[in-house]
Design a protein around this motif. Structure first.
Motif, PDB file in Angstrom:
ATOM      1  N   ASN A  18     -39.912  63.982  93.393  1.00  0.00           N
ATOM      2  CA  ASN A  18     -38.935  64.840  92.742  1.00  0.00           C
ATOM      3  C   ASN A  18     -39.710  65.667  91.793  1.00  0.00           C
ATOM      4  N   SER A  19     -40.913  66.143  91.867  1.00  0.00           N
ATOM      5  CA  SER A  19     -41.454  66.926  91.159  1.00  0.00           C
ATOM      6  C   SER A  19     -40.986  68.274  91.116  1.00  0.00           C
ATOM      7  N   LEU A  20     -40.355  68.764  91.788  1.00  0.00           N
ATOM      8  CA  LEU A  20     -39.871  70.029  91.881  1.00  0.00           C
ATOM      9  C   LEU A  20     -38.766  70.390  91.001  1.00  0.00           C
ATOM     10  N   LYS A  21     -39.018  71.297  89.862  1.00  0.00           N
ATOM     11  CA  LYS A  21     -38.107  71.479  88.814  1.00  0.00           C
ATOM     12  C   LYS A  21     -37.810  73.009  88.825  1.00  0.00           C
ATOM     13  N   LEU A  22     -36.600  73.513  88.746  1.00  0.00           N
ATOM     14  CA  LEU A  22     -36.165  74.773  88.305  1.00  0.00           C
ATOM     15  C   LEU A  22     -35.689  74.897  87.040  1.00  0.00           C
ATOM     16  N   GLN A  23     -36.018  76.014  86.286  1.00  0.00           N
ATOM     17  CA  GLN A  23     -35.509  75.891  84.823  1.00  0.00           C
ATOM     18  C   GLN A  23     -35.553  77.495  84.499  1.00  0.00           C
ATOM     19  N   PRO A  24     -34.547  77.842  83.767  1.00  0.00           N
ATOM     20  CA  PRO A  24     -34.410  79.556  83.161  1.00  0.00           C
ATOM     21  C   PRO A  24     -35.613  79.515  82.251  1.00  0.00           C
ATOM     22  N   ALA A  25     -36.362  80.687  82.316  1.00  0.00           N
ATOM     23  CA  ALA A  25     -37.062  81.106  81.160  1.00  0.00           C
ATOM     24  C   ALA A  25     -36.973  82.544  80.645  1.00  0.00           C
ATOM     25  N   GLY A  26     -36.050  82.655  79.886  1.00  0.00           N
ATOM     26  CA  GLY A  26     -35.564  83.950  79.318  1.00  0.00           C
ATOM     27  C   GLY A  26     -34.547  84.333  80.509  1.00  0.00           C
ATOM     28  N   PHE A  67     -43.627  89.010  82.617  1.00  0.00           N
ATOM     29  CA  PHE A  67     -44.384  87.999  83.107  1.00  0.00           C
ATOM     30  C   PHE A  67     -45.173  87.258  81.826  1.00  0.00           C
ATOM     31  N   PRO A  68     -45.525  87.634  80.725  1.00  0.00           N
ATOM     32  CA  PRO A  68     -46.175  86.855  79.712  1.00  0.00           C
ATOM     33  C   PRO A  68     -45.337  85.863  79.219  1.00  0.00           C
ATOM     34  N   ALA A  69     -43.995  86.083  78.997  1.00  0.00           N
ATOM     35  CA  ALA A  69     -43.331  85.070  78.570  1.00  0.00           C
ATOM     36  C   ALA A  69     -43.087  83.896  79.532  1.00  0.00           C
ATOM     37  N   THR A  70     -42.715  84.215  80.711  1.00  0.00           N
ATOM     38  CA  THR A  70     -42.513  83.304  81.561  1.00  0.00           C
ATOM     39  C   THR A  70     -43.729  82.488  82.028  1.00  0.00           C
ATOM     40  N   VAL A  71     -45.014  82.929  82.000  1.00  0.00           N
ATOM     41  CA  VAL A  71     -46.222  82.230  82.129  1.00  0.00           C
ATOM     42  C   VAL A  71     -46.558  81.218  81.008  1.00  0.00           C
ATOM     43  N   THR A  72     -45.828  81.578  79.779  1.00  0.00           N
ATOM     44  CA  THR A  72     -46.330  80.740  78.597  1.00  0.00           C
ATOM     45  C   THR A  72     -45.265  79.458  78.691  1.00  0.00           C
ATOM     46  N   ALA A  73     -43.944  79.875  79.330  1.00  0.00           N
ATOM     47  CA  ALA A  73     -42.955  78.849  79.745  1.00  0.00           C
ATOM     48  C   ALA A  73     -43.582  77.967  80.656  1.00  0.00           C
ATOM     49  N   ALA A  74     -44.283  78.432  81.709  1.00  0.00           N
ATOM     50  CA  ALA A  74     -44.995  77.791  83.025  1.00  0.00           C
ATOM     51  C   ALA A  74     -46.125  76.815  82.419  1.00  0.00           C
ATOM     52  N   ALA A  75     -46.793  77.450  81.451  1.00  0.00           N
ATOM     53  CA  ALA A  75     -47.903  76.531  80.963  1.00  0.00           C
ATOM     54  C   ALA A  75     -47.361  75.227  80.114  1.00  0.00           C
ATOM     55  N   VAL A  76     -46.116  75.441  79.460  1.00  0.00           N
ATOM     56  CA  VAL A  76     -45.653  74.103  78.762  1.00  0.00           C
ATOM     57  C   VAL A  76     -45.297  73.408  79.715  1.00  0.00           C
ATOM     58  N   ALA A  77     -44.314  73.874  80.955  1.00  0.00           N
ATOM     59  CA  ALA A  77     -43.937  73.029  81.807  1.00  0.00           C
ATOM     60  C   ALA A  77     -45.005  72.157  82.547  1.00  0.00           C
ATOM     61  N   LEU A  78     -46.189  72.843  82.915  1.00  0.00           N
ATOM     62  CA  LEU A  78     -47.223  72.109  83.799  1.00  0.00           C
ATOM     63  C   LEU A  78     -47.840  71.292  82.808  1.00  0.00           C
TER      64      LEU A  78
END
Length: 132
Positions: A18-26, A67-78
């Motif tokens: 169950n590793s697949l996670k979908l979430q809003p990022a802004g 892109f920058p804000a979304t990558v920041t959120a992705a880095a936190v999630a990863l």
């Protein structure tokens, strides 16, 4: 739902539970998941060799300026996923980018996005991991 189906079809059967996670990022959508690469040979599989854990992310953007804000959120999630699975970040991870906007504005970069893309290009050229 389409993003979830896309990822499951591409990474099945290598996707971890169950590793697949979908979430809003802004104003964007972020998907993160963990997967293992298949063992290439029967001999390796017979010896119970384990593959490295890899992380994937997909960002769905209306414009590259997001892109920058979304990558920041992705880095936190990863980072959270890495802690959960108690493993190092492999250098062979995956990023998918989907642009769903329309018109010329979708390709326009903000100054921050332009800087980030140049930095990422430099890292890729030096073959360094995003885990640094």
């Amino acid at each position: 739902r389409a993003v979830e189906t896309y990822i499951k079809r591409i990474y099945s059967p290598y996707l971890l539970g169950n590793s697949l996670k979908l979430q809003p990022a802004g104003n964007s959508i972020l998907a993160t998941w963990c997967y293992v690469e298949p063992i290439a040979t029967a001999a390796a599989a017979a010896c119970n060799m384990k593959s490295d854990l890899h992380f994937g992310m997909m960002v769905i953007l209306h414009s590259l300026s997001q892109f920058p804000a979304t990558v920041t959120a992705a880095a936190v999630a990863l980072g959270d996923a890495r802690k959960y699975y108690n493993c190092k970040m492999s250098s062979n991870n995956t990023m998918h980018i989907a642009l769903i906007g329309s018109g010329e504005g979708v390709l326009r970069l903000s100054s921050n996005a332009s800087i980030l893309f140049k930095e990422m290009k430099g890292r890729l050229a030096r073959e360094k991991s995003f885990d640094e």
